[in-house]
Scaffold this active site. Structure first.
Site, PDB file in Angstrom:
ATOM      1  N   LEU A  82      43.766  42.660  50.089  1.00 32.08           N
ATOM      2  CA  LEU A  82      44.181  41.413  49.784  1.00 32.08           C
ATOM      3  C   LEU A  82      42.900  40.531  49.302  1.00 32.08           C
ATOM      4  O   LEU A  82      41.986  40.420  50.060  1.00 32.08           O
ATOM      5  CB  LEU A  82      44.764  40.792  51.118  1.00 32.08           C
ATOM      6  CG  LEU A  82      45.925  41.643  51.639  1.00 32.08           C
ATOM      7  CD1 LEU A  82      46.339  40.689  52.848  1.00 32.08           C
ATOM      8  CD2 LEU A  82      46.943  41.937  50.713  1.00 32.08           C
ATOM      9  N   ARG A 112      35.318  27.287  51.234  1.00 32.30           N
ATOM     10  CA  ARG A 112      34.134  26.773  51.908  1.00 32.30           C
ATOM     11  C   ARG A 112      33.023  27.420  51.295  1.00 32.30           C
ATOM     12  O   ARG A 112      31.883  27.407  51.957  1.00 32.30           O
ATOM     13  CB  ARG A 112      34.326  27.328  53.321  1.00 32.30           C
ATOM     14  CG  ARG A 112      35.271  26.576  54.128  1.00 32.30           C
ATOM     15  CD  ARG A 112      35.510  27.056  55.517  1.00 32.30           C
ATOM     16  NE  ARG A 112      36.586  27.970  55.540  1.00 32.30           N
ATOM     17  CZ  ARG A 112      36.866  28.886  56.379  1.00 32.30           C
ATOM     18  NH1 ARG A 112      36.342  28.915  57.803  1.00 32.30           N
ATOM     19  NH2 ARG A 112      37.897  29.769  56.231  1.00 32.30           N
ATOM     20  N   GLY A 115      39.669  41.609  50.813  1.00 31.91           N
ATOM     21  CA  GLY A 115      38.560  41.753  49.831  1.00 31.91           C
ATOM     22  C   GLY A 115      37.424  40.955  50.293  1.00 31.91           C
ATOM     23  O   GLY A 115      36.393  40.989  49.598  1.00 31.91           O
ATOM     24  N   ARG A 118     -13.535  39.075  11.516  1.00 33.00           N
ATOM     25  CA  ARG A 118     -14.278  38.025  11.662  1.00 33.00           C
ATOM     26  C   ARG A 118     -15.073  37.253  10.559  1.00 33.00           C
ATOM     27  O   ARG A 118     -15.682  38.052   9.774  1.00 33.00           O
ATOM     28  CB  ARG A 118     -15.426  38.423  12.925  1.00 33.00           C
ATOM     29  CG  ARG A 118     -15.199  37.378  14.310  1.00 33.00           C
ATOM     30  CD  ARG A 118     -16.129  38.352  15.018  1.00 33.00           C
ATOM     31  NE  ARG A 118     -16.030  39.350  15.805  1.00 33.00           N
ATOM     32  CZ  ARG A 118     -16.922  40.445  16.244  1.00 33.00           C
ATOM     33  NH1 ARG A 118     -18.206  40.353  16.111  1.00 33.00           N
ATOM     34  NH2 ARG A 118     -16.218  41.453  16.723  1.00 33.00           N
TER      35      ARG A 118
HETATM   36  C1  UD1 Z   1      44.090  36.755  59.139  1.00 29.85           C
HETATM   37  C2  UD1 Z   1      45.126  36.922  60.101  1.00 29.85           C
HETATM   38  C3  UD1 Z   1      44.325  36.929  61.501  1.00 29.85           C
HETATM   39  C4  UD1 Z   1      43.241  37.312  61.698  1.00 29.85           C
HETATM   40  C5  UD1 Z   1      42.310  36.991  60.323  1.00 29.85           C
HETATM   41  C6  UD1 Z   1      41.086  37.811  60.370  1.00 29.85           C
HETATM   42  C7  UD1 Z   1      47.460  36.690  59.360  1.00 29.85           C
HETATM   43  C8  UD1 Z   1      48.520  35.902  59.228  1.00 29.85           C
HETATM   44  N1  UD1 Z   1      46.481  36.254  60.088  1.00 29.85           N
HETATM   45  O1  UD1 Z   1      44.035  35.131  59.164  1.00 29.85           O
HETATM   46  O2  UD1 Z   1      45.465  37.525  62.723  1.00 29.85           O
HETATM   47  O3  UD1 Z   1      42.609  37.548  62.760  1.00 29.85           O
HETATM   48  O4  UD1 Z   1      43.007  37.200  58.953  1.00 29.85           O
HETATM   49  O5  UD1 Z   1      40.026  37.415  59.452  1.00 29.85           O
HETATM   50  O6  UD1 Z   1      47.461  37.494  58.411  1.00 29.85           O
HETATM   51  N2  UD1 Z   1      45.286  36.263  51.432  1.00 29.85           N
HETATM   52  C9  UD1 Z   1      45.938  36.483  50.348  1.00 29.85           C
HETATM   53  N3  UD1 Z   1      47.113  35.807  49.912  1.00 29.85           N
HETATM   54  C10 UD1 Z   1      47.365  34.998  50.905  1.00 29.85           C
HETATM   55  C11 UD1 Z   1      46.598  34.489  52.223  1.00 29.85           C
HETATM   56  C12 UD1 Z   1      45.710  35.365  52.166  1.00 29.85           C
HETATM   57  O7  UD1 Z   1      45.297  37.255  49.419  1.00 29.85           O
HETATM   58  O8  UD1 Z   1      48.377  34.182  50.602  1.00 29.85           O
HETATM   59  C13 UD1 Z   1      44.153  37.337  51.698  1.00 29.85           C
HETATM   60  C14 UD1 Z   1      42.737  36.431  51.727  1.00 29.85           C
HETATM   61  O9  UD1 Z   1      42.089  36.212  50.391  1.00 29.85           O
HETATM   62  C15 UD1 Z   1      41.544  37.127  52.603  1.00 29.85           C
HETATM   63  C16 UD1 Z   1      42.704  37.655  53.551  1.00 29.85           C
HETATM   64  O10 UD1 Z   1      44.080  37.901  53.079  1.00 29.85           O
HETATM   65  O11 UD1 Z   1      41.060  38.122  52.111  1.00 29.85           O
HETATM   66  C17 UD1 Z   1      42.805  36.837  54.819  1.00 29.85           C
HETATM   67  O12 UD1 Z   1      43.289  35.513  54.702  1.00 29.85           O
HETATM   68  P1  UD1 Z   1      42.930  34.329  55.606  1.00 29.85           P
HETATM   69  O13 UD1 Z   1      43.821  33.250  54.752  1.00 29.85           O
HETATM   70  O14 UD1 Z   1      41.425  34.278  55.596  1.00 29.85           O
HETATM   71  O15 UD1 Z   1      43.636  34.634  56.861  1.00 29.85           O
HETATM   72  P2  UD1 Z   1      43.467  34.165  58.306  1.00 29.85           P
HETATM   73  O16 UD1 Z   1      44.405  32.896  58.399  1.00 29.85           O
HETATM   74  O17 UD1 Z   1      41.900  33.853  58.455  1.00 29.85           O
END
Ligand code: UD1
Ligand code: CA
Length: 455
Positions: A8, A15, A101, A437
């Site tokens: 993903l 940030r 990712g 030179r």
């Molecule tokens: C997610 C988990 C949480 C976990 C945390 C660990 C869910 C609902 N929650 O939360 O339980 O503790 O990761 O870091 O899964 N991404 C996508 N598409 C989206 C949303 C996210 O590709 O629509 C990818 C992001 O790029 C990232 C990863 O998924 O690589 C996690 O996304 P992020 O939004 O950071 O998840 P958290 O809310 O932190």
């Protein structure tokens, strides 16, 4: 392994405060996403899919690997929605491993352990953190079985006390995956389709949920800002340094080395503090690298010594050479055995023969220099006329006086001597002195001007 892997990587990474998509930020000279792709590939998945969105084409273009399928998630509606975008690319008969990712350092062995634990059920990679803030929490029942993952924003006060967190990395069983994803709802605090909701679904349908844990906490640390990125960089560099030490390389300080690529070292190599290695670098037996050298795509043969602040890019250094301090080798520089290249000497696209020396302040570009040649201070090959480049040939045993310009194309015959200050525009014959030179003269009794009074 008979397995799908989905990475993903659609999130924006606000940030990071950067124009570069988050997953393309480099760690040890390689993008975060490439680290994850490389680790995934070690598991030999049947399908490898990256879900991308933010940074779109730039992200795709940065990962040239042909075995990666790309699933676009145009809108980031949550991790469950992200995985749904990958479904068309998966083999429905195989279990699916989900990676992030932006979690670059997870190890192959940890993932294998997770897959093993999951068996035909659902496997979660979890960790116990002193500060679980921000993560989804692992809710367990009275006998310790996992019953759900609760996101921080949806958690009750009591649930927030739980220290076991969801790393996000999970192994999902085949066949049910499509149904589970289709059943996700976004009626939660973030109005997102949470992948984590599949846990409650598994429990409800009697699918076993098992957990595995990483060997070290940094394996599951994600990058959301540059402080976390810098921290993981140091963690990773320290591991690379320790691997070199265990192999027998002497490092003045394992905390002060940066390897952005592959560094292969022979026996008794020693590396002083502050050196940076990029691309493919090979240091052969007993090579000594002084402090603050930068070496990129180069090989340094046995017994050669680089003094401080030597900069080498795309060059090959033969055995028993001495370079620096402040020497610069540019692409195509090749030094034969025992050559010396001293301070403020730049060599580009040139071969320097065995035992030849350019010890101070010289530029050697597009030249073929023979053996035992001495290039004096301030000597320059004028290889460029503003439009074209030309070669200079300097045969064996030549002595080039200081402050000489060799206007290419030009050849200096074997054993020739060029007098200091010569501007060589035609070939210099072998075994003779060539000097351009003007003859020195002295004006006897000459008086220096004196200041005119009143001015
Ligand atoms: C997610 C988990 C949480 C976990 C945390 C660990 C869910 C609902 N929650 O939360 O339980 O503790 O990761 O870091 O899964 N991404 C996508 N598409 C989206 C949303 C996210 O590709 O629509 C990818 C992001 O790029 C990232 C990863 O998924 O690589 C996690 O996304 P992020 O939004 O950071 O998840 P958290 O809310 O932190
Ligand atoms: Ca996150």
């Amino acid at each position: 392994m008979s397995l799908n892997i989905v990475i993903l990587a659609a999130g924006q990474g606000k940030r990071m405060y950067s124009a570069l998509p988050k997953v393309l930020h480099p760690l040890a000279g390689k993008s975060l996403l490439q680290h994850v792709v490389d680790t995934a590939r070690q598991l030999k998945p049947a399908r490898l899919v990256v879900v991308y969105g933010h940074g779109g084409d730039a992200v795709r273009a940065a990962i040239p690997d042909a075995d990666v399928a790309w699933a676009l998630q145009a809108e980031q509606l949550g991790t469950g929605h992200a995985l749904t975008q990958a479904l068309p690319y998966l083999d429905a008969a195989l279990p699916t491993l989900v990676l992030y990712g932006d979690v670059p350092l997870v190890r192959k062995a940890t993932l294998e352990h997770l897959i093993h634990q999951a068996g035909a059920g659902l496997g979660l990679l979890t960790a116990r953190l002193d500060d679980p803030h921000g993560y989804g929490r692992i809710a367990r029942d009275g006998v310790g079985n996992v019953c759900a993952i609760v996101e921080e924003k949806d958690a009750s006060e009591r649930e927030r006390q739980i220290q076991e967190i969801n790393t996000g990395i999970m192994a999902l069983p085949a066949r049910v995956l499509g149904d589970w994803l289709a059943g996700l709802k976004n009626n939660n605090a973030q109005s997102e389709y949470y992948l984590t909701d599949v846990v409650a679904r598994a429990v409800a349908s009697g699918v076993a949920v098992r957990t595995a844990h990483p060997a070290a906490p940094w394996e599951v640390e994600g990058v959301n800002n540059k402080a976390q990125l810098a921290r993981l960089e140091r963690v990773h560099q320290l591991q690379l340094a320790e691997a070199l030490l265990i192999q027998g390389v002497r490092l003045a300080d394992p905390a002060r080395i940066d390897i952005r690529g592959s560094l292969i070292c022979g026996r008794d190599v020693s590396i002083d503090v502050g050196c940076v290695f990029e691309g493919e670098v090979r240091l052969e037996e007993a090579a000594e690298i002084g402090p603050y050298c930068v070496i990129r795509n180069a090989s340094i043969a046995a017994g050669s010594r680089l003094a401080a602040f030597t900069h080498i890019d795309g060059a090959a250094v033969g055995p028993d050479c001495a370079l620096g301090p402040f020497a610069r080798l540019r692409p195509g520089a090749e030094l034969s055995a025992g050559a010396h290249v001293g301070n403020f000497v730049e060599i580009k696209n040139s071969r320097i023969g065995a035992g030849s020396k350019a010890n101070h302040l010289a530029y050697v570009g597009d030249a073929d220099v023979g053996a035992r040649v001495n290039i004096g201070a301030g000597a320059i090959t004028c290889n460029y006329d503003g439009a074209n480049k030309f070669r200079t040939v300097i045969e064996d045993d030549v002595f080039i006086g200081s402050d000489t310009q060799l206007v290419a194309p030009v050849r200096v015959g074997k054993g020739a001597t060029l007098g200091a200050g010569t501007t060589l525009t035609r070939d210099a014959p072998a075994d003779s002195l060539t000097v351009s030179r003007t003859r020195q003269k002295t004006i006897e009794g000459w008086k220096r001007p004196t200041k005119v009074s009143g001015k």
